[in-house]
Design a protein around this motif. Structure first.
Motif, PDB file in Angstrom:
ATOM      1  N   GLN A 138      42.777  28.000  32.536  1.00 35.41           N
ATOM      2  CA  GLN A 138      41.619  28.888  32.400  1.00 35.41           C
ATOM      3  C   GLN A 138      41.104  29.312  33.776  1.00 35.41           C
ATOM      4  O   GLN A 138      40.687  30.471  33.969  1.00 35.41           O
ATOM      5  N   ALA A 139      41.154  28.397  34.737  1.00 33.80           N
ATOM      6  CA  ALA A 139      40.749  28.742  36.105  1.00 33.80           C
ATOM      7  C   ALA A 139      41.740  29.728  36.725  1.00 33.80           C
ATOM      8  O   ALA A 139      41.334  30.641  37.458  1.00 33.80           O
ATOM      9  N   ILE A 140      43.017  29.533  36.431  1.00 34.63           N
ATOM     10  CA  ILE A 140      44.038  30.470  36.903  1.00 34.63           C
ATOM     11  C   ILE A 140      43.753  31.870  36.359  1.00 34.63           C
ATOM     12  O   ILE A 140      43.801  32.877  37.088  1.00 34.63           O
ATOM     13  N   GLU A 141      43.449  31.970  35.081  1.00 32.10           N
ATOM     14  CA  GLU A 141      43.194  33.270  34.456  1.00 32.10           C
ATOM     15  C   GLU A 141      41.947  33.936  35.029  1.00 32.10           C
ATOM     16  O   GLU A 141      41.916  35.162  35.206  1.00 32.10           O
ATOM     17  N   ARG A 142      40.923  33.145  35.333  1.00 28.98           N
ATOM     18  CA  ARG A 142      39.720  33.717  35.944  1.00 28.98           C
ATOM     19  C   ARG A 142      40.031  34.288  37.321  1.00 28.98           C
ATOM     20  O   ARG A 142      39.586  35.381  37.675  1.00 28.98           O
ATOM     21  N   CYS A 143      40.806  33.538  38.083  1.00 30.11           N
ATOM     22  CA  CYS A 143      41.172  33.987  39.428  1.00 30.11           C
ATOM     23  C   CYS A 143      42.073  35.218  39.358  1.00 30.11           C
ATOM     24  O   CYS A 143      41.913  36.171  40.123  1.00 30.11           O
ATOM     25  N   GLN A 144      43.015  35.209  38.424  1.00 30.13           N
ATOM     26  CA  GLN A 144      43.907  36.345  38.234  1.00 30.13           C
ATOM     27  C   GLN A 144      43.117  37.603  37.874  1.00 30.13           C
ATOM     28  O   GLN A 144      43.347  38.693  38.416  1.00 30.13           O
ATOM     29  N   GLY A 145      42.172  37.462  36.948  1.00 35.67           N
ATOM     30  CA  GLY A 145      41.362  38.592  36.538  1.00 35.67           C
ATOM     31  C   GLY A 145      40.542  39.154  37.683  1.00 35.67           C
ATOM     32  O   GLY A 145      40.410  40.383  37.828  1.00 35.67           O
ATOM     33  N   GLU A 146      40.006  38.276  38.517  1.00 37.47           N
ATOM     34  CA  GLU A 146      39.206  38.723  39.660  1.00 37.47           C
ATOM     35  C   GLU A 146      40.057  39.522  40.641  1.00 37.47           C
ATOM     36  O   GLU A 146      39.635  40.565  41.144  1.00 37.47           O
ATOM     37  N   ILE A 147      41.265  39.017  40.924  1.00 36.33           N
ATOM     38  CA  ILE A 147      42.157  39.704  41.865  1.00 36.33           C
ATOM     39  C   ILE A 147      42.554  41.076  41.330  1.00 36.33           C
ATOM     40  O   ILE A 147      42.551  42.080  42.065  1.00 36.33           O
ATOM     41  N   GLN A 148      42.867  41.140  40.055  1.00 33.11           N
ATOM     42  CA  GLN A 148      43.288  42.408  39.470  1.00 33.11           C
ATOM     43  C   GLN A 148      42.140  43.416  39.443  1.00 33.11           C
ATOM     44  O   GLN A 148      42.337  44.607  39.703  1.00 33.11           O
ATOM     45  N   ASN A 149      40.937  42.938  39.157  1.00 38.98           N
ATOM     46  CA  ASN A 149      39.785  43.842  39.134  1.00 38.98           C
ATOM     47  C   ASN A 149      39.410  44.322  40.534  1.00 38.98           C
ATOM     48  O   ASN A 149      38.989  45.466  40.721  1.00 38.98           O
ATOM     49  N   ARG A 150      39.573  43.443  41.511  1.00 38.61           N
ATOM     50  CA  ARG A 150      39.176  43.782  42.872  1.00 38.61           C
ATOM     51  C   ARG A 150      40.206  44.663  43.571  1.00 38.61           C
ATOM     52  O   ARG A 150      39.858  45.611  44.278  1.00 38.61           O
TER      53      ARG A 150
END
Length: 202
Positions: A138-150
């Motif tokens: 779940q932490a991986i997915e949060r970090c992945q989502g942040e990178i993709q959005n940014r």
């Protein structure tokens, strides 16, 4: 109060604690409820008040270990509630620290003759939302989502998970088994790798 009469919950906890130590020392084939009973100084029938078989006790040991490990990871996440990248770094440090300080859990989960059996156990207490891998992913997915959005760049969460897990797991094994020679503080070195190195330099 005699050992035979002490509180059932105390006996169960003692069986799990002594059972982990005995399982770590003896291995699955030589492990038995009778030996755990002897280690707890109770009759050989006393463990059956709580566990039907040695596999039942081993499952209880694994569940307790999973809960402790998961709590450790969740505490790491809570240190950085608004910083996804720092959450993963803190979890990585917590991962290494947990297994270096509890090498019997490292062996139980990954290096023992029973490790593969634990992974196959179809038990809701090992497969529910508090399973450590779920907390990590779940932490991986949060970090992945942040990178993709940014950055608008596609990031494979499985590749990120393998990279992060592989690094911290390798460090945990090298330090726990004393295969890496270092005169300083191992855990401070781990923190340096995770915070000052290229870990998650995305």
């Amino acid at each position: 109060m005699s050992n035979e009469n002490y509180h059932h919950e105390n006996l169960k906890a003692d069986l799990i604690k002594k059972g982990l130590k005995l399982l770590d020392e003896e291995g699955y084939e030589n492990f038995s409820l009778r030996k755990v009973a002897k280690a707890c100084s109770v009759s050989h029938t006393a463990p059956y008040r709580h566990f039907d078989s040695k596999d039942d006790l081993i499952l209880a040991i694994a569940i307790e270990a999973h809960l402790k490990f998961n709590q450790c990871l969740e505490e790491a996440v809570n240190k950085h509630p608004k910083d996804n990248k720092s959450q993963l770094k803190e979890m990585g440090y917590a991962y290494v620290k947990f297994f270096v300080e509890n090498p019997e859990y490292l062996r139980l989960f990954f290096l023992s003759d029973f490790a593969n059996n634990l992974k196959k156990m179809n038990h809701e207490s090992l497969l529910n939302g508090e399973q450590p891998f779920n907390t990590f992913y779940q932490a991986i997915e949060r970090c992945q989502g942040e990178i993709q959005n940014r950055e608008g760049e596609s990031v494979d969460p499985n590749a990120m998970a393998l990279s992060c897990w592989g690094l911290v797991h390798g460090m945990a094994i090298l330090i726990a088994k004393k295969d890496f020679s270092y005169d300083g503080d191992y855990l401070e070195l781990v923190r340096k790798v995770l915070w000052a190195g290229t870990f998650l330099d995305l």
